[in-house]
Write a protein that holds these residues in place. Structure first.
Motif, PDB file in Angstrom:
ATOM      1  N   ALA A 131       0.175   5.262   0.819  1.00  0.00           N
ATOM      2  CA  ALA A 131      -0.757   6.315   1.214  1.00  0.00           C
ATOM      3  C   ALA A 131      -0.133   7.674   0.934  1.00  0.00           C
ATOM      4  O   ALA A 131       0.990   7.942   1.362  1.00  0.00           O
ATOM      5  CB  ALA A 131      -1.099   6.176   2.686  1.00  0.00           C
TER       6      ALA A 131
ATOM      7  N   THR B 163      -4.779   6.396  -1.964  1.00  0.00           N
ATOM      8  CA  THR B 163      -3.946   5.227  -1.742  1.00  0.00           C
ATOM      9  C   THR B 163      -3.850   4.406  -3.024  1.00  0.00           C
ATOM     10  O   THR B 163      -4.856   4.241  -3.734  1.00  0.00           O
ATOM     11  CB  THR B 163      -4.508   4.362  -0.601  1.00  0.00           C
ATOM     12  OG1 THR B 163      -4.559   5.145   0.597  1.00  0.00           O
ATOM     13  CG2 THR B 163      -3.627   3.144  -0.356  1.00  0.00           C
TER      14      THR B 163
ATOM     15  N   SER C 175       0.842  -1.189   0.000  1.00  0.00           N
ATOM     16  CA  SER C 175       0.000   0.000   0.000  1.00  0.00           C
ATOM     17  C   SER C 175       0.878   1.240   0.000  1.00  0.00           C
ATOM     18  O   SER C 175       1.977   1.239   0.558  1.00  0.00           O
ATOM     19  CB  SER C 175      -0.906   0.039   1.234  1.00  0.00           C
ATOM     20  OG  SER C 175      -1.764  -1.066   1.273  1.00  0.00           O
TER      21      SER C 175
END
Length: 115
Positions: A23, A77, A21
């Protein structure tokens, strides 16, 4: 200013999966291109996958069919789902944003695939 923070790296056996991920925070606008790069020890940083703000995607030949890039614009994201991992996928993975001619990089997250 834009900040990118990656997470989700780790140690996995060959054939396994991981989801990275990234962000983004700061002066985020919806029109940008997000990408994942990777750099293995002793090698140059290479593009793994990228996704436009409209959802268009492209992949390196080495990961096509195994990795999937996606984004959630509401959460700022971007994700990289990595399946069928191989030892040669071992690298530091970096998130990159390109916006209005400016490039931003995250600090990287390490992925190690054991054979």
């Amino acid at each position: 200013q834009v900040q990118l923070v990656e997470s989700g790296g780790g140690l996995v056996q060959a054939g396994g999966s991981l989801r990275l991920s990234c962000a983004a925070s700061g002066r985020i606008f919806s029109i940008n291109v997000m990408a994942w790069y990777r750099q293995a020890p002793g090698k140059q940083r290479e593009l793994v996958a990228q996704i436009t703000s409209g959802g268009g995607t492209s992949y390196a030949d080495s990961v096509r069919g195994r990795f999937t890039i996606s984004r959630d614009n509401a959460k700022n994201t971007v994700y990289l789902q990595m399946n069928s991992l191989k030892s040669e996928d071992t690298a530091d993975y970096y998130c990159r944003m390109a916006r209005d001619g400016t490039i931003y990089w995250g600090q990287g997250t390490q992925v190690t695939v054991s054979s």
